[in-house]
Design a protein around this motif. Structure first.
Motif, PDB file in Angstrom:
ATOM      1  N   HIS A   1       0.822  -1.207   0.000  1.00  0.00           N
ATOM      2  CA  HIS A   1       0.000   0.000   0.000  1.00  0.00           C
ATOM      3  C   HIS A   1       0.858   1.260   0.000  1.00  0.00           C
ATOM      4  O   HIS A   1       0.429   2.306  -0.488  1.00  0.00           O
ATOM      5  CB  HIS A   1      -0.925   0.005   1.213  1.00  0.00           C
ATOM      6  CG  HIS A   1      -2.008  -1.030   1.140  1.00  0.00           C
ATOM      7  ND1 HIS A   1      -1.790  -2.339   1.484  1.00  0.00           N
ATOM      8  CD2 HIS A   1      -3.300  -0.954   0.757  1.00  0.00           C
ATOM      9  CE1 HIS A   1      -2.902  -3.026   1.326  1.00  0.00           C
ATOM     10  NE2 HIS A   1      -3.836  -2.209   0.882  1.00  0.00           N
ATOM     11  N   ALA A   2       2.052   1.161   0.560  1.00  0.00           N
ATOM     12  CA  ALA A   2       2.916   2.341   0.668  1.00  0.00           C
ATOM     13  C   ALA A   2       3.384   2.841  -0.688  1.00  0.00           C
ATOM     14  O   ALA A   2       3.671   4.031  -0.851  1.00  0.00           O
ATOM     15  CB  ALA A   2       4.124   2.030   1.557  1.00  0.00           C
ATOM     16  N   ILE A   3       3.490   1.956  -1.690  1.00  0.00           N
ATOM     17  CA  ILE A   3       3.965   2.371  -3.006  1.00  0.00           C
ATOM     18  C   ILE A   3       2.881   3.085  -3.813  1.00  0.00           C
ATOM     19  O   ILE A   3       3.167   3.656  -4.862  1.00  0.00           O
ATOM     20  CB  ILE A   3       4.497   1.177  -3.818  1.00  0.00           C
ATOM     21  CG1 ILE A   3       3.364   0.231  -4.205  1.00  0.00           C
ATOM     22  CG2 ILE A   3       5.591   0.445  -3.047  1.00  0.00           C
ATOM     23  CD1 ILE A   3       3.772  -0.902  -5.106  1.00  0.00           C
TER      24      ILE A   3
ATOM     25  N   LEU B   1       1.218   8.956  -8.851  1.00  0.00           N
ATOM     26  CA  LEU B   1       1.792  10.169  -9.435  1.00  0.00           C
ATOM     27  C   LEU B   1       2.475   9.864 -10.767  1.00  0.00           C
ATOM     28  O   LEU B   1       2.339  10.619 -11.740  1.00  0.00           O
ATOM     29  CB  LEU B   1       2.784  10.799  -8.453  1.00  0.00           C
ATOM     30  CG  LEU B   1       2.184  11.540  -7.256  1.00  0.00           C
ATOM     31  CD1 LEU B   1       3.291  11.971  -6.295  1.00  0.00           C
ATOM     32  CD2 LEU B   1       1.381  12.749  -7.723  1.00  0.00           C
ATOM     33  N   GLY B   2       3.231   8.762 -10.805  1.00  0.00           N
ATOM     34  CA  GLY B   2       3.872   8.380 -12.055  1.00  0.00           C
ATOM     35  C   GLY B   2       2.859   8.105 -13.154  1.00  0.00           C
ATOM     36  O   GLY B   2       3.055   8.472 -14.322  1.00  0.00           O
ATOM     37  N   TYR B   3       1.745   7.476 -12.772  1.00  0.00           N
ATOM     38  CA  TYR B   3       0.694   7.160 -13.743  1.00  0.00           C
ATOM     39  C   TYR B   3       0.030   8.421 -14.278  1.00  0.00           C
ATOM     40  O   TYR B   3      -0.237   8.542 -15.482  1.00  0.00           O
ATOM     41  CB  TYR B   3      -0.337   6.249 -13.078  1.00  0.00           C
ATOM     42  CG  TYR B   3      -1.488   5.855 -13.973  1.00  0.00           C
ATOM     43  CD1 TYR B   3      -1.306   4.963 -15.021  1.00  0.00           C
ATOM     44  CD2 TYR B   3      -2.763   6.375 -13.768  1.00  0.00           C
ATOM     45  CE1 TYR B   3      -2.360   4.594 -15.838  1.00  0.00           C
ATOM     46  CE2 TYR B   3      -3.818   6.013 -14.574  1.00  0.00           C
ATOM     47  CZ  TYR B   3      -3.616   5.122 -15.611  1.00  0.00           C
ATOM     48  OH  TYR B   3      -4.658   4.762 -16.407  1.00  0.00           O
ATOM     49  N   LEU B   4      -0.234   9.366 -13.375  1.00  0.00           N
ATOM     50  CA  LEU B   4      -0.909  10.586 -13.800  1.00  0.00           C
ATOM     51  C   LEU B   4       0.015  11.489 -14.623  1.00  0.00           C
ATOM     52  O   LEU B   4      -0.437  12.199 -15.517  1.00  0.00           O
ATOM     53  CB  LEU B   4      -1.425  11.348 -12.571  1.00  0.00           C
ATOM     54  CG  LEU B   4      -2.554  10.651 -11.802  1.00  0.00           C
ATOM     55  CD1 LEU B   4      -2.912  11.445 -10.567  1.00  0.00           C
ATOM     56  CD2 LEU B   4      -3.778  10.476 -12.690  1.00  0.00           C
ATOM     57  N   VAL B   5       1.306  11.469 -14.332  1.00  0.00           N
ATOM     58  CA  VAL B   5       2.252  12.312 -15.061  1.00  0.00           C
ATOM     59  C   VAL B   5       2.579  11.741 -16.437  1.00  0.00           C
ATOM     60  O   VAL B   5       2.590  12.461 -17.447  1.00  0.00           O
ATOM     61  CB  VAL B   5       3.555  12.485 -14.247  1.00  0.00           C
ATOM     62  CG1 VAL B   5       4.638  13.148 -15.091  1.00  0.00           C
ATOM     63  CG2 VAL B   5       3.284  13.313 -12.995  1.00  0.00           C
TER      64      VAL B   5
ATOM     65  N   ILE C   1      -5.424   9.827  -7.156  1.00  0.00           N
ATOM     66  CA  ILE C   1      -6.058   9.271  -8.348  1.00  0.00           C
ATOM     67  C   ILE C   1      -7.498   9.749  -8.473  1.00  0.00           C
ATOM     68  O   ILE C   1      -7.970  10.093  -9.567  1.00  0.00           O
ATOM     69  CB  ILE C   1      -6.007   7.739  -8.317  1.00  0.00           C
ATOM     70  CG1 ILE C   1      -4.562   7.250  -8.255  1.00  0.00           C
ATOM     71  CG2 ILE C   1      -6.684   7.151  -9.551  1.00  0.00           C
ATOM     72  CD1 ILE C   1      -4.420   5.766  -8.074  1.00  0.00           C
ATOM     73  N   SER C   2      -8.216   9.786  -7.353  1.00  0.00           N
ATOM     74  CA  SER C   2      -9.628  10.177  -7.392  1.00  0.00           C
ATOM     75  C   SER C   2      -9.803  11.624  -7.820  1.00  0.00           C
ATOM     76  O   SER C   2     -10.732  11.963  -8.566  1.00  0.00           O
ATOM     77  CB  SER C   2     -10.259   9.964  -6.011  1.00  0.00           C
ATOM     78  OG  SER C   2     -10.184   8.606  -5.629  1.00  0.00           O
ATOM     79  N   VAL C   3      -8.909  12.515  -7.364  1.00  0.00           N
ATOM     80  CA  VAL C   3      -9.031  13.935  -7.684  1.00  0.00           C
ATOM     81  C   VAL C   3      -8.567  14.234  -9.101  1.00  0.00           C
ATOM     82  O   VAL C   3      -9.190  15.033  -9.823  1.00  0.00           O
ATOM     83  CB  VAL C   3      -8.220  14.783  -6.671  1.00  0.00           C
ATOM     84  CG1 VAL C   3      -8.156  16.241  -7.114  1.00  0.00           C
ATOM     85  CG2 VAL C   3      -8.851  14.675  -5.291  1.00  0.00           C
TER      86      VAL C   3
ATOM     87  N   THR D   1       7.348   2.869 -11.841  1.00  0.00           N
ATOM     88  CA  THR D   1       8.318   2.122 -11.039  1.00  0.00           C
ATOM     89  C   THR D   1       9.137   3.053 -10.161  1.00  0.00           C
ATOM     90  O   THR D   1       9.320   2.795  -8.964  1.00  0.00           O
ATOM     91  CB  THR D   1       9.243   1.311 -11.963  1.00  0.00           C
ATOM     92  OG1 THR D   1       8.469   0.382 -12.713  1.00  0.00           O
ATOM     93  CG2 THR D   1      10.280   0.555 -11.140  1.00  0.00           C
ATOM     94  N   ILE D   2       9.639   4.130 -10.747  1.00  0.00           N
ATOM     95  CA  ILE D   2      10.428   5.091  -9.967  1.00  0.00           C
ATOM     96  C   ILE D   2       9.576   5.704  -8.855  1.00  0.00           C
ATOM     97  O   ILE D   2      10.007   5.819  -7.700  1.00  0.00           O
ATOM     98  CB  ILE D   2      11.003   6.182 -10.885  1.00  0.00           C
ATOM     99  CG1 ILE D   2      12.032   5.569 -11.845  1.00  0.00           C
ATOM    100  CG2 ILE D   2      11.646   7.301 -10.072  1.00  0.00           C
ATOM    101  CD1 ILE D   2      12.517   6.524 -12.924  1.00  0.00           C
ATOM    102  N   GLY D   3       8.367   6.103  -9.192  1.00  0.00           N
ATOM    103  CA  GLY D   3       7.483   6.682  -8.188  1.00  0.00           C
ATOM    104  C   GLY D   3       7.170   5.706  -7.069  1.00  0.00           C
ATOM    105  O   GLY D   3       7.226   6.065  -5.879  1.00  0.00           O
ATOM    106  N   GLY D   4       6.855   4.470  -7.420  1.00  0.00           N
ATOM    107  CA  GLY D   4       6.559   3.463  -6.397  1.00  0.00           C
ATOM    108  C   GLY D   4       7.761   3.149  -5.534  1.00  0.00           C
ATOM    109  O   GLY D   4       7.637   2.983  -4.307  1.00  0.00           O
TER     110      GLY D   4
END
Length: 292
Positions: free
Chosen positions: A54-56, A62-66, A119-121, A75-78
């Motif tokens: 859950h911590a990742i 953020l990586g997905y949205l960017v 993600i929701s916002v 991967t880097i973000g997680g």
């Protein structure tokens, strides 16, 4: 009969490239994640794997949205998010009277809520479902390279650190008295756990990744108490469940990630009943034999 077996077991992978990719990715994950899970179980840290999974989430979100479905960005973000939570929880545990388990639980709950909020916002319900439950049937070349690299690195480091890891599970104080490898092995092991959870995140989602890491290890414990056998059985269980889950998903139209984890769940419950080492049936047979 052969035609039926071909239709049910072989044809999905022979006809569809996405099924073959999903199988390759899940098999790669099955070769490494359960091995880490065995050592987590022996350290009584099974729920720590769930916490780190859950911590990742916020970093991956953020990586997905960017960058969208960018394996590198997610991967880097997680990795950054998971590493930060592990470091901060250890730091707080040492500076305060809070235990490491409670501080880790606090940070992972905050991290999970932050990831869902991001993600929701900024995204959609589809984005949230993709991050939480993965997309095993949409693995691309970059994701397969990541899974293969994490598996190779895990096998290599576990081979190099096998003895200190085993000693730390049995008697960490003794390891500290005879070697300085304890902290190195501990940090490397936590890094491997985070890396495997990130790899699992790409294949089956952040909520399901911990399942393929922990459930095979827990299930294998019902069949043996030898470490080498635990490692082998957990890998076989993960591979079998990956294959069975993909086939169930294909033929019945069920979601892939839950199908894989539910297959592991069936193996777990069967092992509770019939496990050779501590299953209920064998306990009853041994008790009846002693009474006779």
């Amino acid at each position: 009969m052969l035609a039926l077996l071909w239709q049910w077991l072989i044809e999905p992978f022979a006809e569809f490239d996405f099924m073959l990719r999903a199988l390759a990715g899940c098999i790669a994950l099955s070769l490494s994640a359960p091995l880490v899970g065995v050592f987590l179980m022996l350290r009584r840290m099974s729920l720590t794997g769930d916490a780190m999974a859950h911590a990742i989430l916020p970093g991956a979100a953020l990586g997905y949205l960017v960058a969208g479905l960018s394996v590198e960005a997610m991967t880097i973000g997680g990795l950054l998010a998971g590493g930060l939570v592990v470091i901060l929880s250890g730091f707080v545990a040492r500076l305060t009277e809070s235990g490491e388990d409670s501080s880790l639980a606090a940070f992972y709950l905050i991290s999970m809520a932050l990831g869902v909020m991001i993600i929701s916002v900024n995204g959609s319900s589809v984005d949230l479902l993709h991050v939480l439950f993965g997309s095993a049937l949409a693995l691309n070349d970059a994701a397969l390279w990541l899974l293969g690299s994490v598996t190779s690195l895990t096998l290599l480091l576990l081979a190099l650190l096998y003895r200190p890891l085993v000693m730390e599970c049995l008697d960490p104080d003794f390891l500290g008295s005879v070697s300085r490898m304890g902290p190195v092995a501990h940090i490397a092991f936590l890094l491997l756990a985070v890396l495997n959870l990130i790899a699992g995140f790409h294949a089956i989602g952040t909520l399901m990744a911990v399942g393929i890491m922990i459930l095979p290890a827990i299930t294998a414990r019902y069949w043996t108490n030898r470490l080498s056998h635990l490692l082998m059985i957990s890998v076989v269980l993960a591979m079998f469940s990956s294959l069975a889950g993909l086939l169930v998903s294909y033929h019945l139209g069920w979601p892939t990630s839950p199908a894989i984890i539910l297959t592991l769940g069936v193996c777990y419950f069967l092992s509770i009943i019939a496990g050779h080492r501590s299953g209920l049936l064998w306990r009853y047979v041994r008790r009846a034999h002693l009474q006779a």
